[in-house]
Write a protein that holds these residues in place. Structure first.
Motif, PDB file in Angstrom:
ATOM      1  N   VAL A  76      10.290   4.091   4.862  1.00  0.00           N
ATOM      2  CA  VAL A  76       8.903   3.649   4.798  1.00  0.00           C
ATOM      3  C   VAL A  76       8.218   3.812   6.149  1.00  0.00           C
ATOM      4  O   VAL A  76       7.078   4.274   6.238  1.00  0.00           O
ATOM      5  N   SER A  88      -1.216   4.003  -4.972  1.00  0.00           N
ATOM      6  CA  SER A  88      -0.174   3.656  -5.940  1.00  0.00           C
ATOM      7  C   SER A  88      -0.096   4.776  -6.969  1.00  0.00           C
ATOM      8  O   SER A  88      -1.003   4.950  -7.787  1.00  0.00           O
ATOM      9  N   ILE A 123       2.968   5.901  -2.658  1.00  0.00           N
ATOM     10  CA  ILE A 123       4.252   5.437  -3.164  1.00  0.00           C
ATOM     11  C   ILE A 123       4.194   5.385  -4.687  1.00  0.00           C
ATOM     12  O   ILE A 123       3.127   5.267  -5.279  1.00  0.00           O
ATOM     13  N   SER A 143       4.322   3.381  -7.358  1.00  0.00           N
ATOM     14  CA  SER A 143       4.288   1.959  -7.696  1.00  0.00           C
ATOM     15  C   SER A 143       3.151   1.671  -8.651  1.00  0.00           C
ATOM     16  O   SER A 143       2.254   2.489  -8.857  1.00  0.00           O
ATOM     17  N   SER A 199       1.343  -3.051  -5.984  1.00  0.00           N
ATOM     18  CA  SER A 199       2.299  -2.623  -4.961  1.00  0.00           C
ATOM     19  C   SER A 199       2.527  -3.685  -3.890  1.00  0.00           C
ATOM     20  O   SER A 199       3.611  -3.767  -3.312  1.00  0.00           O
ATOM     21  N   SER A 208       5.289  -5.655  -5.631  1.00  0.00           N
ATOM     22  CA  SER A 208       6.529  -4.939  -5.936  1.00  0.00           C
ATOM     23  C   SER A 208       7.111  -4.198  -4.741  1.00  0.00           C
ATOM     24  O   SER A 208       8.320  -3.984  -4.667  1.00  0.00           O
ATOM     25  N   ARG A 209       6.251  -3.815  -3.785  1.00  0.00           N
ATOM     26  CA  ARG A 209       6.709  -3.020  -2.636  1.00  0.00           C
ATOM     27  C   ARG A 209       6.143  -3.579  -1.327  1.00  0.00           C
ATOM     28  O   ARG A 209       5.447  -2.869  -0.576  1.00  0.00           O
ATOM     29  N   ASP A 267       6.679  -1.534   1.985  1.00  0.00           N
ATOM     30  CA  ASP A 267       5.848  -0.341   2.122  1.00  0.00           C
ATOM     31  C   ASP A 267       4.436  -0.693   2.565  1.00  0.00           C
ATOM     32  O   ASP A 267       3.849  -0.034   3.430  1.00  0.00           O
TER      33      ASP A 267
END
Length: 262
Positions: free
Chosen positions: A5, A213, A238, A240, A244, A247-248, A251
């Protein structure tokens, strides 16, 4: 994952070199603005990572009443801060930060966010002809009459995502327990906010970053890429959902830090 990342965030800073702040230089305050169908808790994972790394993080309430009113609310938060600020918006929060003009804001970060041109409305980014793919349509998008002191006769028409469609459309890569918490924290947005034109945009004169995303079912990825390119943002992508930031968070945090160390 963190190394991958970080490399991604570094790779997209094509017009600036990331690095540590000068010795003795204070870190900026990070202001995280949530979007529609969410509240400030949507930033909890990102905020925790940033605080662990030494940042002062503020997650103000976004009233979700319309760009002008919401930008004014965020400005009131900025008025309480001193020193430099990195202003971050997710989803509709991007429309809001585009209408905030404060000299303390050194960088703008858009996370799967609306980034309007002056005079543009949010709905244009969901145009099914130019940018097909948004699932933010009935019956997923529902409407309700809500109490609103600033609305007509104390009422307003708000939109929200049907709970049984929330995870599939908004957060398909979030585990079911977390999605249930997000549904419990969902906040509706005044439907008129989607057709209120943007004023002059802050991104026109402020360095900007955009995290696309790539599996977004709310704002089509093609629309996000278009907005990011138009604004000249340093861009990363990413795979996603729209959520995001939930969930991320690693990142998202990496891109925010690339806006700090610009």
């Amino acid at each position: 994952m963190r190394g991958i990342v970080a490399a991604l965030a570094l790779a997209v800073t094509t017009t600036a070199v990331a690095g540590a702040p000068a010795q003795g230089q204070a870190l900026p305050t990070i202001v995280l603005v949530h979007g529609a169908f969410a509240d400030a808790t949507s930033w909890d994972g990102v905020a925790a990572l940033l605080r662990h790394r030494g940042y002062h993080v503020v997650t103000p309430d976004n009233p979700l009443r319309g760009p002008a009113k919401d930008a004014a609310a965020i400005q009131r938060t900025l008025d309480t801060l001193s020193g430099p600020v990195v202003l971050v918006g997710h989803s509709y929060g991007g429309f809001v930060i585009s209408n905030v003009h404060d000299p303390k804001v050194e960088s703008l970060v858009y996370v799967a966010a609306f980034a309007p041109a002056q005079g543009e409305v949010a709905q244009s980014a969901l145009d099914p002809i130019r940018f097909p793919g948004s699932q933010l349509l009935p019956p997923t998008l529902q409407a309700a009459i809500v109490d609103d002191a600033e609305g007509l006769a104390g009422k307003n028409i708000d939109g929200y995502i049907a709970p049984d469609r929330f995870d599939a459309v908004f957060a398909q890569d979030v585990d079911s327990a977390t999605a249930a918490q997000m549904i419990a924290h969902q906040r509706s947005i005044a439907l008129a906010a989607n057709i209120e034109p943007s004023g002059p945009t802050s991104w026109s004169s402020t360095p900007s970053w955009y995290l696309v995303s790539g599996a977004d079912h709310v704002i089509p990825p093609a629309s996000q890429r278009f907005m990011a390119q138009r604004m000249g943002a340093r861009t990363a992508e990413i795979n996603s959902s729209h959520a995001s930031l939930v969930s991320r968070p690693e990142d998202v945090t990496a891109v925010i830090e690339s806006a700090v160390f610009r």
